[in-house]
Write an enzyme that holds these catalytic residues in place. Structure first.
Site, PDB file in Angstrom:
ATOM      1  N   CYS A  34      34.666  38.276  33.547  1.00 57.62           N
ATOM      2  CA  CYS A  34      34.936  37.467  32.360  1.00 57.62           C
ATOM      3  C   CYS A  34      36.237  37.964  31.752  1.00 57.62           C
ATOM      4  O   CYS A  34      36.562  39.134  31.818  1.00 57.62           O
ATOM      5  CB  CYS A  34      33.784  37.526  31.371  1.00 57.62           C
ATOM      6  SG  CYS A  34      33.450  39.144  30.697  1.00 57.62           S
ATOM      7  N   PRO A  35      37.020  37.078  31.157  1.00 55.37           N
ATOM      8  CA  PRO A  35      38.393  37.429  30.789  1.00 55.37           C
ATOM      9  C   PRO A  35      38.555  38.325  29.566  1.00 55.37           C
ATOM     10  O   PRO A  35      39.653  38.774  29.306  1.00 55.37           O
ATOM     11  CB  PRO A  35      39.039  36.071  30.525  1.00 55.37           C
ATOM     12  CG  PRO A  35      37.911  35.191  30.154  1.00 55.37           C
ATOM     13  CD  PRO A  35      36.723  35.691  30.943  1.00 55.37           C
TER      14      PRO A  35
END
Length: 140
Positions: A34-35
């Site tokens: 996830c960023p």
């Protein structure tokens, strides 16, 4: 982690698992995370060490913004199955110490029907190890 430099600074930061991982915040297809660690929470002072510590914390405590909604659903609603699936993926892709005959036999049935082992594992994992649903997904 890879970074690409361009004129005026760094343009891209990426942490990606090369070994497939079954975790809500990691894509089980591409290995990307996830960023949050690299985009919203990135700071110029972040070193490889702090990035790895952030990654370790992410793996230890899944975040509410999942990379994979299928894995996140299993994590929240069928946690025992999630843990067994994650251990199975560790065994299959990272040489972990456990075997899972109930999972391995279903994978083998799909392999015998002509599907690739990785595809069979991914679809079965996504369908909570329901052989009929997994077969239906592979056929369509």
């Amino acid at each position: 982690m890879t970074t690409h430099q361009r004129r005026g600074g760094w343009s891209r930061r990426e942490i990606r698992f090369m070994t497939l991982v079954w975790h809500p915040n990691v894509s089980f297809v591409t290995g990307t995370i996830c960023p949050d660690i690299l985009e919203e929470k990135w700071a110029a002072a972040m070193t490889l060490r702090t990035a790895m510590l952030s990654l370790q914390a992410l793996l230890a405590a899944a975040q509410p913004d999942p990379r994979s909604s299928l894995v996140a659903y299993q994590f929240r609603n069928q946690h025992d199955l999630f843990l067994r699936t994650a251990k199975h993926w560790t065994h299959a892709y990272a040489g972990g110490p456990h075997t899972f005959p109930e999972f391995d036999s279903k994978i083998q049935l799909l392999v015998e029907k002509g599907y690739a082992e990785d595809d069979a594992r991914s679809v079965l994992s996504s369908e909570n190890w329901n052989l009929d649903k997994a077969t239906e997904c592979l056929v369509s």
